[in-house]
Design an enzyme around this catalytic site. Structure first.
Site, PDB file in Angstrom:
ATOM      1  N   GLY A  37       8.215 -15.945  -4.872  1.00  0.00           N
ATOM      2  CA  GLY A  37       7.395 -17.110  -5.228  1.00  0.00           C
ATOM      3  C   GLY A  37       7.590 -17.573  -6.656  1.00  0.00           C
ATOM      4  O   GLY A  37       8.711 -17.663  -7.168  1.00  0.00           O
ATOM      5  N   ASP A  39       6.897 -16.135  -9.396  1.00  0.00           N
ATOM      6  CA  ASP A  39       7.433 -15.075 -10.255  1.00  0.00           C
ATOM      7  C   ASP A  39       8.971 -15.149 -10.277  1.00  0.00           C
ATOM      8  O   ASP A  39       9.603 -15.124 -11.353  1.00  0.00           O
ATOM      9  CB  ASP A  39       6.958 -13.730  -9.672  1.00  0.00           C
ATOM     10  CG  ASP A  39       7.065 -12.574 -10.643  1.00  0.00           C
ATOM     11  OD1 ASP A  39       7.471 -12.801 -11.790  1.00  0.00           O
ATOM     12  OD2 ASP A  39       6.740 -11.439 -10.245  1.00  0.00           O
ATOM     13  N   GLY A 124      -0.259 -17.445  -2.700  1.00  0.00           N
ATOM     14  CA  GLY A 124       0.984 -17.419  -1.921  1.00  0.00           C
ATOM     15  C   GLY A 124       1.052 -16.133  -1.118  1.00  0.00           C
ATOM     16  O   GLY A 124       0.261 -15.910  -0.200  1.00  0.00           O
TER      17      GLY A 124
HETATM   18  P1  ADP Z   1       0.916 -14.498  -5.336  1.00  0.00           P
HETATM   19  O1  ADP Z   1       1.717 -13.265  -5.009  1.00  0.00           O
HETATM   20  O2  ADP Z   1       0.007 -14.310  -6.544  1.00  0.00           O
HETATM   21  O3  ADP Z   1       0.213 -15.067  -4.155  1.00  0.00           O
HETATM   22  P2  ADP Z   1       3.047 -16.514  -5.159  1.00  0.00           P
HETATM   23  O4  ADP Z   1       4.131 -16.774  -6.128  1.00  0.00           O
HETATM   24  O5  ADP Z   1       3.430 -16.023  -3.807  1.00  0.00           O
HETATM   25  O6  ADP Z   1       2.013 -15.532  -5.897  1.00  0.00           O
HETATM   26  O7  ADP Z   1       2.203 -17.841  -4.982  1.00  0.00           O
HETATM   27  C1  ADP Z   1       1.272 -18.323  -5.904  1.00  0.00           C
HETATM   28  C2  ADP Z   1       1.213 -19.842  -5.830  1.00  0.00           C
HETATM   29  O8  ADP Z   1       2.293 -20.385  -6.600  1.00  0.00           O
HETATM   30  C3  ADP Z   1       1.342 -20.417  -4.431  1.00  0.00           C
HETATM   31  O9  ADP Z   1       0.342 -21.408  -4.251  1.00  0.00           O
HETATM   32  C4  ADP Z   1       2.728 -21.033  -4.431  1.00  0.00           C
HETATM   33  O10 ADP Z   1       2.788 -22.181  -3.585  1.00  0.00           O
HETATM   34  C5  ADP Z   1       2.880 -21.443  -5.880  1.00  0.00           C
HETATM   35  N1  ADP Z   1       4.260 -21.609  -6.377  1.00  0.00           N
HETATM   36  C6  ADP Z   1       5.418 -21.067  -5.929  1.00  0.00           C
HETATM   37  N2  ADP Z   1       6.464 -21.460  -6.689  1.00  0.00           N
HETATM   38  C7  ADP Z   1       5.940 -22.270  -7.666  1.00  0.00           C
HETATM   39  C8  ADP Z   1       6.499 -23.003  -8.764  1.00  0.00           C
HETATM   40  N3  ADP Z   1       7.803 -22.988  -9.031  1.00  0.00           N
HETATM   41  N4  ADP Z   1       5.644 -23.731  -9.540  1.00  0.00           N
HETATM   42  C9  ADP Z   1       4.311 -23.759  -9.300  1.00  0.00           C
HETATM   43  N5  ADP Z   1       3.723 -23.089  -8.282  1.00  0.00           N
HETATM   44  C10 ADP Z   1       4.531 -22.362  -7.472  1.00  0.00           C
END
Ligand code: ADP
Length: 173
Positions: A37, A39, A124
């Protein structure tokens, strides 16, 4: 005060890695050594030096936050916070998510960060309900801004239309 708070909160749709803020927040995991995601997107955009700095941090507890440089990002800093995995709401998830926002804002304040951008932490892979997560994000941020003059601006970054609408409705109430 309500108006002051809203003036200091912005909502944008898009990719947080492209934002020109003093700090962007990463939804990291306990190892701080990268995941999927947002990260993954942040590590890819910041470059390998970010991983090297994260190796020195000894991980991060859920609900807490740590800061690194931004490396190849426009943002000068990255604040890494670890959201809770949603297990149905009976494992202190709401307090832990609130703590992510509070800890990140406190770190921003102590590092003289003027503008900070948050993704939807835990919404996410960690499956936190998006509407409840947005409510917590907004309430915790408003509470902090009411009591602190720094950071001067908080940007919520919605990655998709659904999240954007959830934030928009809550912010316009
Ligand atoms: P977590 O493990 O904390 O749930 P994720 O990365 O899976 O973290 O998702 C957290 C949120 O970030 C989700 O709503 C996802 O849609 C969003 N997300 C993913 N990529 C990006 C990005 N490049 N910029 C902003 N938000 C993002």
């Amino acid at each position: 005060m309500e108006n002051t708070c809203k003036e200091r909160i912005e909502l944008v749709k898009g990719d947080i890695t492209t934002l020109d803020a003093d700090a962007i927040v990463n939804a990291a995991n306990n190892s701080l050594l990268g995941g999927g995601g947002v990260d993954r997107a942040i590590h890819k955009a910041a470059g390998p030096e970010l991983y090297a700095e994260c190796l020195t941090l000894d991980g991060c507890e859920t609900g807490e936050a740590k800061i690194t440089k931004g490396y190849n990002l426009k943002a000068r800093h990255i604040i890494h916070t670890v959201g809770p995995i949603w297990h149905g709401g009976k494992r202190n998830e709401t307090d832990l998510l609130a703590s992510c926002y509070k800890s990140s804002l406190e770190l921003a304040k102590s590092n003289n960060i003027d503008t900070i951008a948050f993704p939807g932490i835990s919404t996410g892979a960690y499956r936190f309900p998006k509407d409840l997560a947005a409510l917590i994000a907004i309430n915790e941020t408003k509470r902090f801004l009411k009591n602190n003059s720094s950071p001067s601006k908080v940007i919520f970054v919605a990655f998709d239309d659904e999240s954007y609408e959830i934030y928009r409705k809550l912010l316009c109430q």
